[in-house]
Write a protein that holds these residues in place. Structure first.
Motif, mmCIF file in Angstrom:
data_model
loop_
_atom_site.group_PDB
_atom_site.id
_atom_site.type_symbol
_atom_site.label_atom_id
_atom_site.label_comp_id
_atom_site.label_asym_id
_atom_site.label_seq_id
_atom_site.Cartn_x
_atom_site.Cartn_y
_atom_site.Cartn_z
ATOM 1 N N VAL A 90 0.750 -1.150 0.070
ATOM 2 C CA VAL A 90 0.028 -0.006 0.012
ATOM 3 C C VAL A 90 0.786 1.262 0.115
ATOM 4 C CG1 VAL A 90 -1.652 1.222 1.105
ATOM 5 C CG2 VAL A 90 -1.946 -0.972 1.179
ATOM 6 N N LYS A 91 0.486 2.089 -0.757
ATOM 7 C CA LYS A 91 1.163 3.483 -1.077
ATOM 8 C C LYS A 91 0.364 4.611 -0.757
ATOM 9 C CE LYS A 91 2.591 1.771 -4.974
ATOM 10 N NZ LYS A 91 2.377 0.386 -4.687
ATOM 11 N N ILE A 92 0.855 5.465 -0.222
ATOM 12 C CA ILE A 92 0.180 6.867 0.183
ATOM 13 C C ILE A 92 0.918 7.937 -0.528
ATOM 14 C CG2 ILE A 92 -1.285 8.005 2.097
ATOM 15 C CD1 ILE A 92 -1.914 5.329 1.963
ATOM 16 N N ASN A 93 0.268 8.572 -1.311
ATOM 17 C CA ASN A 93 0.910 9.943 -2.006
ATOM 18 C C ASN A 93 0.584 11.054 -0.917
ATOM 19 O OD1 ASN A 93 0.855 12.201 -3.283
ATOM 20 N ND2 ASN A 93 0.799 11.117 -5.310
ATOM 21 N N GLU A 94 1.552 11.369 -0.225
ATOM 22 C CA GLU A 94 1.619 12.179 0.640
ATOM 23 C C GLU A 94 1.048 13.862 0.214
ATOM 24 O OE1 GLU A 94 4.979 12.341 3.145
ATOM 25 O OE2 GLU A 94 4.687 10.404 3.658
ATOM 26 N N ASN A 95 1.059 13.961 -1.002
ATOM 27 C CA ASN A 95 1.016 15.594 -2.054
ATOM 28 C C ASN A 95 -0.562 15.660 -2.130
ATOM 29 O OD1 ASN A 95 3.809 16.239 -1.825
ATOM 30 N ND2 ASN A 95 4.094 15.143 -3.984
ATOM 31 N N LYS A 96 -1.262 14.258 -2.125
ATOM 32 C CA LYS A 96 -2.657 14.207 -2.257
ATOM 33 C C LYS A 96 -3.378 14.000 -1.219
ATOM 34 C CE LYS A 96 -2.553 12.351 -7.267
ATOM 35 N NZ LYS A 96 -3.255 11.538 -7.763
ATOM 36 N N LYS B 200 0.231 12.071 9.256
ATOM 37 C CA LYS B 200 0.242 11.053 7.947
ATOM 38 C C LYS B 200 -0.330 10.055 7.943
ATOM 39 C CE LYS B 200 4.540 13.705 6.540
ATOM 40 N NZ LYS B 200 6.089 13.415 6.197
ATOM 41 N N ILE B 201 -0.868 9.531 6.896
ATOM 42 C CA ILE B 201 -1.313 8.059 7.028
ATOM 43 C C ILE B 201 -0.227 7.218 6.730
ATOM 44 C CG2 ILE B 201 -3.065 6.610 5.887
ATOM 45 C CD1 ILE B 201 -4.501 8.663 7.581
ATOM 46 N N LYS B 202 -0.238 6.280 7.396
ATOM 47 C CA LYS B 202 0.956 5.133 7.164
ATOM 48 C C LYS B 202 0.301 3.633 7.042
ATOM 49 C CE LYS B 202 4.598 7.704 8.990
ATOM 50 N NZ LYS B 202 5.335 8.192 7.805
ATOM 51 N N SER B 203 1.045 2.766 6.416
ATOM 52 C CA SER B 203 0.722 1.402 6.080
ATOM 53 C C SER B 203 1.418 0.493 6.958
ATOM 54 C CB SER B 203 0.449 1.232 4.694
ATOM 55 O OG SER B 203 0.445 -0.098 4.594
ATOM 56 N N LYS B 204 0.984 -0.612 7.460
ATOM 57 C CA LYS B 204 1.734 -1.546 8.013
ATOM 58 C C LYS B 204 2.113 -2.725 7.001
ATOM 59 C CE LYS B 204 -0.995 -1.261 12.276
ATOM 60 N NZ LYS B 204 -2.057 -1.845 13.039
ATOM 61 N N SER B 205 1.975 -4.051 7.090
ATOM 62 C CA SER B 205 2.262 -5.134 6.176
ATOM 63 C C SER B 205 1.165 -6.071 6.456
ATOM 64 C CB SER B 205 3.351 -5.547 6.278
ATOM 65 O OG SER B 205 3.752 -6.257 7.743
ATOM 66 N N THR B 206 -0.167 -5.624 6.344
ATOM 67 C CA THR B 206 -1.263 -6.632 6.683
ATOM 68 C C THR B 206 -2.278 -6.332 5.772
ATOM 69 O OG1 THR B 206 -2.207 -5.244 8.650
ATOM 70 C CG2 THR B 206 -0.690 -7.333 9.016
ATOM 71 N N CYS B 207 -1.984 -5.689 4.585
ATOM 72 C CA CYS B 207 -3.003 -5.352 3.482
ATOM 73 C C CYS B 207 -3.692 -6.987 2.682
ATOM 74 C CB CYS B 207 -2.520 -4.737 2.468
ATOM 75 S SG CYS B 207 -3.559 -4.337 1.048
ATOM 76 N N THR B 208 -4.830 -7.174 2.672
ATOM 77 C CA THR B 208 -5.422 -8.206 1.975
ATOM 78 C C THR B 208 -5.963 -7.906 0.760
ATOM 79 O OG1 THR B 208 -6.892 -9.977 2.525
ATOM 80 C CG2 THR B 208 -7.783 -7.812 2.743
ATOM 81 N N MET B 209 -5.638 -6.453 0.081
ATOM 82 C CA MET B 209 -5.736 -6.413 -1.317
ATOM 83 C C MET B 209 -7.323 -6.208 -1.659
ATOM 84 S SD MET B 209 -2.728 -7.653 -3.670
ATOM 85 C CE MET B 209 -3.077 -9.336 -3.606
ATOM 86 N N CYS B 210 -8.178 -5.799 -0.801
ATOM 87 C CA CYS B 210 -9.533 -5.622 -0.893
ATOM 88 C C CYS B 210 -10.054 -4.455 -1.757
ATOM 89 C CB CYS B 210 -10.286 -5.742 0.305
ATOM 90 S SG CYS B 210 -10.340 -4.205 1.331
ATOM 91 N N TYR B 211 -8.943 -3.418 -1.959
ATOM 92 C CA TYR B 211 -9.086 -2.307 -2.630
ATOM 93 C C TYR B 211 -10.234 -1.216 -2.139
ATOM 94 C CZ TYR B 211 -5.490 -2.875 -6.149
ATOM 95 O OH TYR B 211 -4.500 -3.083 -6.657
ATOM 96 N N ALA C 294 -5.486 9.046 -3.406
ATOM 97 C CA ALA C 294 -4.152 9.264 -2.836
ATOM 98 C C ALA C 294 -3.548 7.732 -2.484
ATOM 99 C CB ALA C 294 -4.037 9.975 -1.577
ATOM 100 N N ILE C 295 -4.367 6.759 -2.889
ATOM 101 C CA ILE C 295 -3.727 5.475 -2.442
ATOM 102 C C ILE C 295 -3.520 4.409 -3.478
ATOM 103 C CG2 ILE C 295 -4.224 3.646 -0.937
ATOM 104 C CD1 ILE C 295 -5.806 5.159 0.806
ATOM 105 N N THR C 296 -2.533 3.774 -3.850
ATOM 106 C CA THR C 296 -2.685 2.786 -4.671
ATOM 107 C C THR C 296 -1.935 1.484 -3.901
ATOM 108 O OG1 THR C 296 -0.241 3.606 -5.269
ATOM 109 C CG2 THR C 296 -1.968 4.357 -6.643
ATOM 110 N N ILE C 297 -2.109 0.300 -4.823
ATOM 111 C CA ILE C 297 -1.606 -1.023 -3.997
ATOM 112 C C ILE C 297 -0.582 -1.709 -4.957
ATOM 113 C CG2 ILE C 297 -2.257 -3.115 -3.151
ATOM 114 C CD1 ILE C 297 -4.705 -1.909 -2.275
ATOM 115 N N LEU C 298 -1.128 -2.106 -6.161
ATOM 116 C CA LEU C 298 -0.247 -2.827 -7.169
ATOM 117 C C LEU C 298 0.212 -1.575 -8.213
ATOM 118 C CD1 LEU C 298 -2.669 -5.938 -7.661
ATOM 119 C CD2 LEU C 298 -0.406 -5.641 -6.488
#
Length: 253
Positions: free
Chosen positions: A186-192, A214-225, A235-239
Protein backbone atom coordinates in the motif's frame (compact mmCIF):
# COMPACT_ATOMS: atom_id res chain seq x y z
CA UNK A 1 -30.05 -20.14 6.69
CA UNK A 2 -27.32 -17.50 6.88
CA UNK A 3 -25.28 -15.59 4.31
CA UNK A 4 -21.74 -14.62 5.29
CA UNK A 5 -19.26 -12.78 3.11
CA UNK A 6 -16.15 -10.72 2.70
CA UNK A 7 -16.42 -7.84 0.23
CA UNK A 8 -13.99 -5.08 -0.71
CA UNK A 9 -15.70 -2.77 -3.19
CA UNK A 10 -19.23 -4.16 -2.74
CA UNK A 11 -19.43 -6.67 -5.60
CA UNK A 12 -19.61 -9.73 -3.39
CA UNK A 13 -21.95 -8.12 -0.87
CA UNK A 14 -24.37 -7.23 -3.65
CA UNK A 15 -24.25 -10.75 -5.10
CA UNK A 16 -24.79 -12.67 -1.89
CA UNK A 17 -27.58 -10.36 -0.75
CA UNK A 18 -29.29 -10.88 -4.10
CA UNK A 19 -28.81 -14.67 -3.89
CA UNK A 20 -30.04 -14.99 -0.31
CA UNK A 21 -33.05 -12.74 -0.94
CA UNK A 22 -34.08 -14.99 -3.84
CA UNK A 23 -33.61 -18.10 -1.72
CA UNK A 24 -35.12 -16.91 1.56
CA UNK A 25 -36.23 -13.30 1.97
CA UNK A 26 -36.14 -13.61 5.77
CA UNK A 27 -32.52 -14.87 5.99
CA UNK A 28 -29.67 -12.69 7.23
CA UNK A 29 -26.50 -11.67 5.40
CA UNK A 30 -23.47 -10.66 7.47
CA UNK A 31 -19.89 -9.68 6.84
CA UNK A 32 -17.19 -11.81 8.46
CA UNK A 33 -16.12 -8.51 10.05
CA UNK A 34 -19.37 -8.38 12.06
CA UNK A 35 -18.81 -9.06 15.76
CA UNK A 36 -21.91 -11.29 15.87
CA UNK A 37 -21.12 -13.46 12.85
CA UNK A 38 -19.74 -16.45 14.77
CA UNK A 39 -22.82 -16.58 16.98
CA UNK A 40 -25.03 -16.59 13.89
CA UNK A 41 -22.95 -19.32 12.23
CA UNK A 42 -23.47 -21.52 15.30
CA UNK A 43 -27.24 -21.14 14.98
CA UNK A 44 -27.39 -21.91 11.24
CA UNK A 45 -27.37 -25.32 9.56
CA UNK A 46 -27.16 -23.95 6.02
CA UNK A 47 -24.67 -21.22 5.07
CA UNK A 48 -24.12 -19.31 1.86
CA UNK A 49 -20.48 -18.18 1.86
CA UNK A 50 -19.24 -15.52 -0.57
CA UNK A 51 -15.96 -13.78 -1.36
CA UNK A 52 -14.02 -12.20 -4.24
CA UNK A 53 -11.20 -14.03 -5.99
CA UNK A 54 -7.71 -12.52 -6.20
CA UNK A 55 -5.30 -14.13 -8.70
CA UNK A 56 -7.41 -17.34 -8.65
CA UNK A 57 -7.13 -17.58 -4.88
CA UNK A 58 -9.00 -16.76 -1.69
CA UNK A 59 -8.48 -13.37 -0.09
CA UNK A 60 -6.09 -14.02 2.79
CA UNK A 61 -8.61 -12.58 5.25
CA UNK A 62 -11.24 -15.17 4.24
CA UNK A 63 -8.86 -18.12 4.39
CA UNK A 64 -7.71 -17.05 7.86
CA UNK A 65 -11.31 -16.60 9.01
CA UNK A 66 -12.21 -20.14 7.98
CA UNK A 67 -9.14 -21.72 9.60
CA UNK A 68 -9.37 -19.67 12.78
CA UNK A 69 -13.00 -20.71 13.25
CA UNK A 70 -12.80 -24.22 11.82
CA UNK A 71 -14.93 -25.80 14.57
CA UNK A 72 -17.82 -23.48 13.74
CA UNK A 73 -18.17 -25.06 10.28
CA UNK A 74 -18.34 -28.69 11.39
CA UNK A 75 -21.47 -30.41 10.04
CA UNK A 76 -22.65 -27.24 8.27
CA UNK A 77 -24.07 -27.38 4.75
CA UNK A 78 -22.39 -24.67 2.68
CA UNK A 79 -23.06 -23.17 -0.73
CA UNK A 80 -20.15 -21.07 -2.04
CA UNK A 81 -20.27 -17.96 -4.23
CA UNK A 82 -17.06 -16.60 -5.76
CA UNK A 83 -16.98 -13.27 -7.58
CA UNK A 84 -14.24 -12.36 -10.05
CA UNK A 85 -13.20 -9.89 -12.72
CA UNK A 86 -12.48 -12.50 -15.38
CA UNK A 87 -11.61 -16.13 -14.55
CA UNK A 88 -10.73 -18.21 -11.52
CA UNK A 89 -11.14 -21.87 -12.48
CA UNK A 90 -11.81 -23.15 -8.99
CA UNK A 91 -12.78 -19.98 -7.13
CA UNK A 92 -15.42 -21.81 -5.11
CA UNK A 93 -13.11 -24.79 -4.71
CA UNK A 94 -10.48 -22.69 -2.92
CA UNK A 95 -12.66 -22.44 0.19
CA UNK A 96 -14.42 -25.76 -0.38
CA UNK A 97 -11.18 -27.67 0.21
CA UNK A 98 -10.60 -25.82 3.47
CA UNK A 99 -14.18 -26.21 4.63
CA UNK A 100 -14.23 -29.95 3.97
CA UNK A 101 -11.24 -30.27 6.29
CA UNK A 102 -13.33 -28.43 8.89
CA UNK A 103 -16.08 -31.04 8.60
CA UNK A 104 -18.44 -29.04 6.38
CA UNK A 105 -20.54 -30.46 3.56
CA UNK A 106 -20.27 -28.45 0.33
CA UNK A 107 -23.63 -28.48 -1.44
CA UNK A 108 -22.81 -26.26 -4.44
CA UNK A 109 -20.82 -23.45 -5.99
CA UNK A 110 -21.45 -20.42 -8.18
CA UNK A 111 -18.99 -18.22 -10.09
CA UNK A 112 -20.06 -14.68 -10.91
CA UNK A 113 -18.22 -12.32 -13.22
CA UNK A 114 -18.40 -8.79 -11.82
CA UNK A 115 -16.75 -5.42 -12.57
CA UNK A 116 -13.02 -5.55 -11.92
CA UNK A 117 -12.07 -3.95 -8.59
CA UNK A 118 -8.32 -3.46 -9.09
CA UNK A 119 -8.54 0.27 -9.63
CA UNK A 120 -4.84 1.02 -10.12
CA UNK A 121 -4.24 -1.41 -12.99
CA UNK A 122 -5.61 -0.63 -16.45
CA UNK A 123 -6.12 -4.27 -17.49
CA UNK A 124 -9.72 -5.57 -17.47
CA UNK A 125 -11.19 -2.07 -17.18
CA UNK A 126 -14.50 -1.59 -19.00
CA UNK A 127 -16.89 1.27 -19.62
CA UNK A 128 -19.66 2.02 -17.14
CA UNK A 129 -22.22 0.71 -19.61
CA UNK A 130 -20.32 -2.56 -20.00
CA UNK A 131 -20.05 -2.96 -16.23
CA UNK A 132 -23.76 -2.31 -15.78
CA UNK A 133 -24.44 -5.11 -18.28
CA UNK A 134 -22.03 -7.43 -16.42
CA UNK A 135 -23.94 -6.85 -13.17
CA UNK A 136 -27.29 -7.45 -14.88
CA UNK A 137 -26.01 -10.73 -16.32
CA UNK A 138 -24.79 -11.77 -12.86
CA UNK A 139 -28.25 -11.19 -11.42
CA UNK A 140 -29.80 -13.44 -14.09
CA UNK A 141 -27.24 -16.12 -13.27
CA UNK A 142 -28.01 -15.77 -9.56
CA UNK A 143 -31.74 -16.26 -10.17
CA UNK A 144 -31.09 -19.37 -12.28
CA UNK A 145 -28.73 -20.80 -9.65
CA UNK A 146 -31.27 -20.27 -6.89
CA UNK A 147 -33.94 -22.03 -8.94
CA UNK A 148 -31.57 -24.96 -9.47
CA UNK A 149 -30.83 -25.10 -5.74
CA UNK A 150 -34.52 -25.04 -4.88
CA UNK A 151 -35.04 -27.84 -7.38
CA UNK A 152 -32.46 -30.05 -5.69
CA UNK A 153 -29.83 -29.66 -8.41
CA UNK A 154 -27.45 -26.95 -7.15
CA UNK A 155 -24.85 -25.52 -9.47
CA UNK A 156 -21.36 -26.89 -8.77
CA UNK A 157 -19.08 -24.38 -10.46
CA UNK A 158 -15.45 -24.46 -9.42
CA UNK A 159 -15.71 -27.66 -7.41
CA UNK A 160 -14.39 -30.48 -9.62
CA UNK A 161 -10.86 -31.55 -10.46
CA UNK A 162 -10.86 -29.92 -13.91
CA UNK A 163 -11.78 -26.60 -12.34
CA UNK A 164 -9.01 -27.11 -9.80
CA UNK A 165 -6.46 -27.65 -12.55
CA UNK A 166 -7.78 -24.63 -14.43
CA UNK A 167 -7.33 -22.35 -11.44
CA UNK A 168 -3.96 -23.82 -10.55
CA UNK A 169 -2.36 -23.56 -13.97
CA UNK A 170 -4.40 -20.60 -15.18
CA UNK A 171 -3.15 -18.17 -12.54
CA UNK A 172 -2.44 -19.49 -9.07
CA UNK A 173 0.94 -21.10 -9.74
CA UNK A 174 2.22 -17.91 -11.36
CA UNK A 175 0.84 -15.46 -8.80
CA UNK A 176 0.80 -17.56 -5.64
CA UNK A 177 3.12 -15.22 -3.75
CA UNK A 178 0.71 -12.32 -4.25
CA UNK A 179 -1.95 -13.96 -2.07
CA UNK A 180 0.07 -16.32 0.15
CA UNK A 181 0.60 -13.62 2.77
CA UNK A 182 -0.74 -10.16 3.48
CA UNK A 183 1.05 -7.46 1.52
CA UNK A 184 2.96 -4.29 2.44
CA UNK A 185 2.51 -2.69 -0.98
CA UNK A 186 0.00 0.00 0.00
CA UNK A 187 1.35 3.41 -1.01
CA UNK A 188 0.05 6.78 0.21
CA UNK A 189 0.72 9.85 -1.94
CA UNK A 190 1.44 12.46 0.73
CA UNK A 191 0.99 15.29 -1.79
CA UNK A 192 -2.63 14.22 -2.35
CA UNK A 193 -3.62 12.82 1.05
CA UNK A 194 -5.65 15.16 3.29
CA UNK A 195 -5.51 12.79 6.30
CA UNK A 196 -9.30 12.51 6.44
CA UNK A 197 -9.03 9.05 8.01
CA UNK A 198 -11.65 7.40 5.78
CA UNK A 199 -9.21 4.68 4.71
CA UNK A 200 -8.36 3.92 8.34
CA UNK A 201 -12.04 3.56 9.17
CA UNK A 202 -12.77 1.26 6.21
CA UNK A 203 -9.73 -1.05 6.31
CA UNK A 204 -10.82 -4.56 7.41
CA UNK A 205 -7.27 -5.40 8.54
CA UNK A 206 -6.55 -2.22 10.55
CA UNK A 207 -3.56 -1.93 8.25
CA UNK A 208 -3.66 1.86 8.00
CA UNK A 209 -3.00 4.33 10.80
CA UNK A 210 -2.17 7.98 11.38
CA UNK A 211 1.24 9.02 12.65
CA UNK A 212 2.62 12.57 12.84
CA UNK A 213 -0.23 13.86 10.72
CA UNK A 214 0.30 11.30 7.94
CA UNK A 215 -1.44 8.08 6.94
CA UNK A 216 0.90 5.12 7.11
CA UNK A 217 0.63 1.44 6.25
CA UNK A 218 1.77 -1.71 8.03
CA UNK A 219 2.17 -5.02 6.18
CA UNK A 220 -1.27 -6.61 6.61
CA UNK A 221 -3.14 -5.51 3.48
CA UNK A 222 -5.51 -8.18 2.08
CA UNK A 223 -5.83 -6.31 -1.26
CA UNK A 224 -9.56 -5.67 -1.00
CA UNK A 225 -9.16 -2.22 -2.62
CA UNK A 226 -11.68 -0.68 -0.24
CA UNK A 227 -9.29 2.15 0.71
CA UNK A 228 -8.34 3.00 -2.88
CA UNK A 229 -11.94 2.98 -4.07
CA UNK A 230 -13.13 5.34 -1.33
CA UNK A 231 -10.25 7.81 -0.99
CA UNK A 232 -11.67 11.27 -1.84
CA UNK A 233 -8.32 12.43 -3.26
CA UNK A 234 -7.29 9.19 -5.02
CA UNK A 235 -4.14 9.21 -2.92
CA UNK A 236 -3.80 5.43 -2.44
CA UNK A 237 -2.40 2.75 -4.73
CA UNK A 238 -1.52 -0.89 -4.13
CA UNK A 239 -0.39 -2.83 -7.21
CA UNK A 240 -0.18 0.03 -9.72
CA UNK A 241 1.19 3.56 -9.71
CA UNK A 242 -1.98 5.58 -10.33
CA UNK A 243 -5.72 5.31 -9.84
CA UNK A 244 -7.52 4.53 -13.09
CA UNK A 245 -10.94 3.96 -11.57
CA UNK A 246 -12.57 3.83 -8.15
CA UNK A 247 -14.54 0.66 -8.63
CA UNK A 248 -17.55 0.65 -6.31
CA UNK A 249 -20.67 -1.41 -6.95
CA UNK A 250 -22.81 1.73 -6.51
CA UNK A 251 -21.48 2.92 -9.87
CA UNK A 252 -23.06 0.02 -11.74
CA UNK A 253 -26.48 -0.60 -10.17
Amino acid sequence: MLGIYFSGTGNTKYCIESFVKELDAKAKCMSIEDSKVLHEIEKSDFIVLAYPIYFSNLPKIMGDFILKNRTKFNNKKIFIIATMGLFSGDGAGCSARLLKKCGAKIVGGLHLKMPDCVGDVQALKKSKEENIKIVQEAIIKIKNSVESLKGGKPTEEGLNILCHLGGLFGQRLWFYNKTKEYTNKVKINENKCITCGKCIELCPMKNLYECDGKIKSKSTCTMCYRCLSNCPKEAITILGKQVHEQCKIENYI
